[in-house]
Design an enzyme around this catalytic site. Sequence first.
Site, short mmCIF file in Angstrom:
data_model
loop_
_atom_site.label_atom_id
_atom_site.label_comp_id
_atom_site.label_asym_id
_atom_site.label_seq_id
_atom_site.Cartn_x
_atom_site.Cartn_y
_atom_site.Cartn_z
N ASN A 29 8.13 -3.68 3.54
CA ASN A 29 6.69 -3.42 3.69
C ASN A 29 6.19 -3.73 5.09
O ASN A 29 5.52 -2.90 5.72
CB ASN A 29 5.93 -4.28 2.67
CG ASN A 29 4.43 -4.09 2.75
OD1 ASN A 29 3.93 -2.98 2.91
ND2 ASN A 29 3.70 -5.19 2.65
N HIS B 94 0.85 -1.20 0.00
CA HIS B 94 0.00 0.00 0.00
C HIS B 94 0.88 1.25 0.00
O HIS B 94 1.85 1.34 0.75
CB HIS B 94 -0.85 0.07 1.27
CG HIS B 94 -2.01 -0.86 1.30
ND1 HIS B 94 -1.89 -2.22 1.50
CD2 HIS B 94 -3.35 -0.62 1.19
CE1 HIS B 94 -3.09 -2.77 1.51
NE2 HIS B 94 -3.99 -1.83 1.33
#
Length: 361
Positions: free
Chosen positions: A175, A145
């Site tokens: 991440n 994201h």
Amino acid sequence: MNNLIKFNHLTLNTLYLKFNQPIRHMTLACFALFISQQQVHAANSTSSSNFWSKSSCVSQFYKDTPPYLVKDSLKKNTTPICFNGFNVMYSGMSKTPLWSAEHLTVQRLSVKIKRQDSFHEEERLNTTSRSTLKDYRASGYDRGHMSPNADMPDEASQYDSFSLANMVPQAPKNNQEVWRKLEEATRAVVTKQKQNVYVVTGPVYSNQKLKTVGNGVLVPSSVFKAVYYPETGVAGAYYAPNDNSLKVKVVSICEIEDLTGVNLFPALSESVKRRVYDLPLSTTDVKPAKKYAFSNLDSKSQCANEVSEADLNALKKQFTAPGRPNSNGATDSFVGSNIVQMLKQVVENLLAFVLKLVKAS
């Protein structure tokens, strides 16, 4: 959607007539629940679409001014998308966002919703430009994201955050560890210190030879998150290599602009964008009364060129409310596609449940 409901209504009617009374009653109860869910979801989706108006789109930017692609080569095959709760400039060349922008407020982060993973392809983009779920499968990279799920204040925003148009191929440790901690720290500044923040997150493609996954999705060499806290004037950016090294550093906004060719905050002065502060790297660095010290002034990086008011106004008009066409003529299908996907899932689960009851009888 009406045809889908009609089809499954007939299917359930058949089951109702065919099987015994307990199963009939259970079937009708499930179908009633199914219909009520669709009505509630449709109402919520409509409400959300009305809430995130065009003015809400540009309000995600500092002084309603979107990041601007200064480097001409970046502008090819781009699509500006106004999502619920954040905005994206998507590139059909890299098949990733070039930036994702959001405005985090104390009120927004006071709302907590349970995470529901719903990774999906962005149907507003044509099939040749968009990334797919298959592109990321067994790639060795996470679907990372840019505007994170945990920043989202409602289900519509959460769903949008799982669009692949908001994702880049991200190294797992980057991440799940480095980036997660930076996202948590940014939210903690808002909630603990009561400071609103404007955030622009995105990839950096600086290596001469870039990797790809799937059908041409570019893997960033690094990722960045630029922040500006207007109450205190604190600005800066996090910059991390897109690998599993766990490295990250705080740099000036100008350094990121130099690397990306994007004017991240066109409404900010160059003097502000050259400043570097000791920004927090995790929630443990965030204290309610703590002020972030000025570290240094970046005199080496080339800040992005200023953008004319006419160009900024033209770009601003391209960010339209969800549910309306964007500048490239693609239709925002959030409400329709979201409901249809949920309908399919509910119907499949419902029929599977009824078949289990049939076998048990």
